[in-house]
Design an enzyme around this catalytic site. Structure first.
Site, PDB file in Angstrom:
ATOM      1  N   VAL A 122      -5.960   1.254   5.840  1.00 32.59           N
ATOM      2  CA  VAL A 122      -4.586   1.369   6.317  1.00 32.59           C
ATOM      3  C   VAL A 122      -3.948   2.523   5.549  1.00 32.59           C
ATOM      4  O   VAL A 122      -4.353   2.817   4.421  1.00 32.59           O
ATOM      5  CB  VAL A 122      -3.784   0.055   6.109  1.00 32.59           C
ATOM      6  CG1 VAL A 122      -4.411  -1.074   6.895  1.00 32.59           C
ATOM      7  CG2 VAL A 122      -3.639  -0.313   4.640  1.00 32.59           C
ATOM      8  N   CYS A 144       0.839  -1.197   0.000  1.00 34.05           N
ATOM      9  CA  CYS A 144       0.000   0.000   0.000  1.00 34.05           C
ATOM     10  C   CYS A 144       0.877   1.251   0.000  1.00 34.05           C
ATOM     11  O   CYS A 144       1.669   1.458   0.928  1.00 34.05           O
ATOM     12  CB  CYS A 144      -0.903  -0.002   1.228  1.00 34.05           C
ATOM     13  SG  CYS A 144      -1.843   1.529   1.437  1.00 34.05           S
TER      14      CYS A 144
END
Length: 241
Positions: free
Chosen positions: A70, A30
């Site tokens: 997240v 990510c």
């Protein structure tokens, strides 16, 4: 400490040591979570990492990340052990909380200019998602990147932070690291031009050699392998585990 593999639906919430260390809920590929790792690593703040499977999210994730996103940063030692979400909010909090190796400028005007620049970076992140989802948006990506090329010319420094990487450099790097993903998605139509972006090309080379970037880096081949799996519906979150 890292939990290693990405935790998903049906998993138990990890029991971490009661040692007062920060707890970062992350995903290895990510780009937003990568920002938080960079700031923590730049400041040498000890922390635990819990990796999350974002396709099959664990039921307990809502306890630390109400939007199920997240990065999420839990703050043991603070009353109620609150959590922070949104990568730029987390990064700025850490920069203020831990004064060692400051990343944002102290001068209020320069600080504001850096924040404005990062607001404009959303044009790049939006174009990146268009490329991933629809294989369109490459021209938008290059047009947005020109803003940052011109800003480096204006500043006359190798990094946005001056003679060393600063807040802007670390916040934009994850998308520069993923240029190979654009090449994978678009194949022959991918056309990064180092002559058009000489300052950015130089910045890429410099940041690849930076210790903080190297502390949480994936190679072009690893990014492509991850996205190949994601494109086929078989995402391997634990590719680097």
């Amino acid at each position: 400490m890292s939990s290693g593999k990405h935790l998903g639906k049906g998993s138990s919430k990890p029991v971490l040591p009661d040692d007062g260390k920060l707890r970062l809920f992350s995903m290895r590929f990510c780009p937003y979570a990568q920002r938080a790792h960079f700031v923590l690593n730049a400041k040498k703040v000890p922390y635990h990492t819990v990796y999350i499977n974002l396709t099959e999210k664990p039921e307990w994730l809502v306890e630390v990340s109400p939007l199920l996103k997240v990065p999420a940063l839990q703050l043991p030692g603070e009353k109620g052990e609150p959590s922070l979400i949104e990568s730029l909010i987390i990064a700025e909090y850490l920069d203020e909380k831990y004064p060692q190796n400051p990343l944002l400028p102290k001068d209020p005007l320069k600080r504001a200019e850096d924040k404005i620049l990062l607001e404009r970076f959303s044009a790049i992140t939006n174009a990146f998602m268009k490329i991933l989802l629809h294989s369109t948006g490459l021209d938008d990506y290059w047009l947005a990147l020109e803003i940052f090329e011109k800003e480096l010319v204006k500043r006359g420094t190798p990094f946005f932070g001056g003679d060393r990487p600063g807040f802007v450099d670390y916040m934009i790097w994850p998308w520069l690291e993923r240029l190979a993903v654009i090449g994978f998605i678009l194949e022959d139509s991918y056309n990064f031009d180092a002559k058009r972006f000489p300052r950015i090309a130089n910045l890429i080379d410099l940041l690849k050699a930076d210790d903080v970037v190297k502390s949480f880096y994936a190679t072009p081949e690893q990014h492509i392998e991850f996205w190949r799996g994601r494109k086929s519906g078989n995402t391997n979150y634990d590719l680097l585990a």
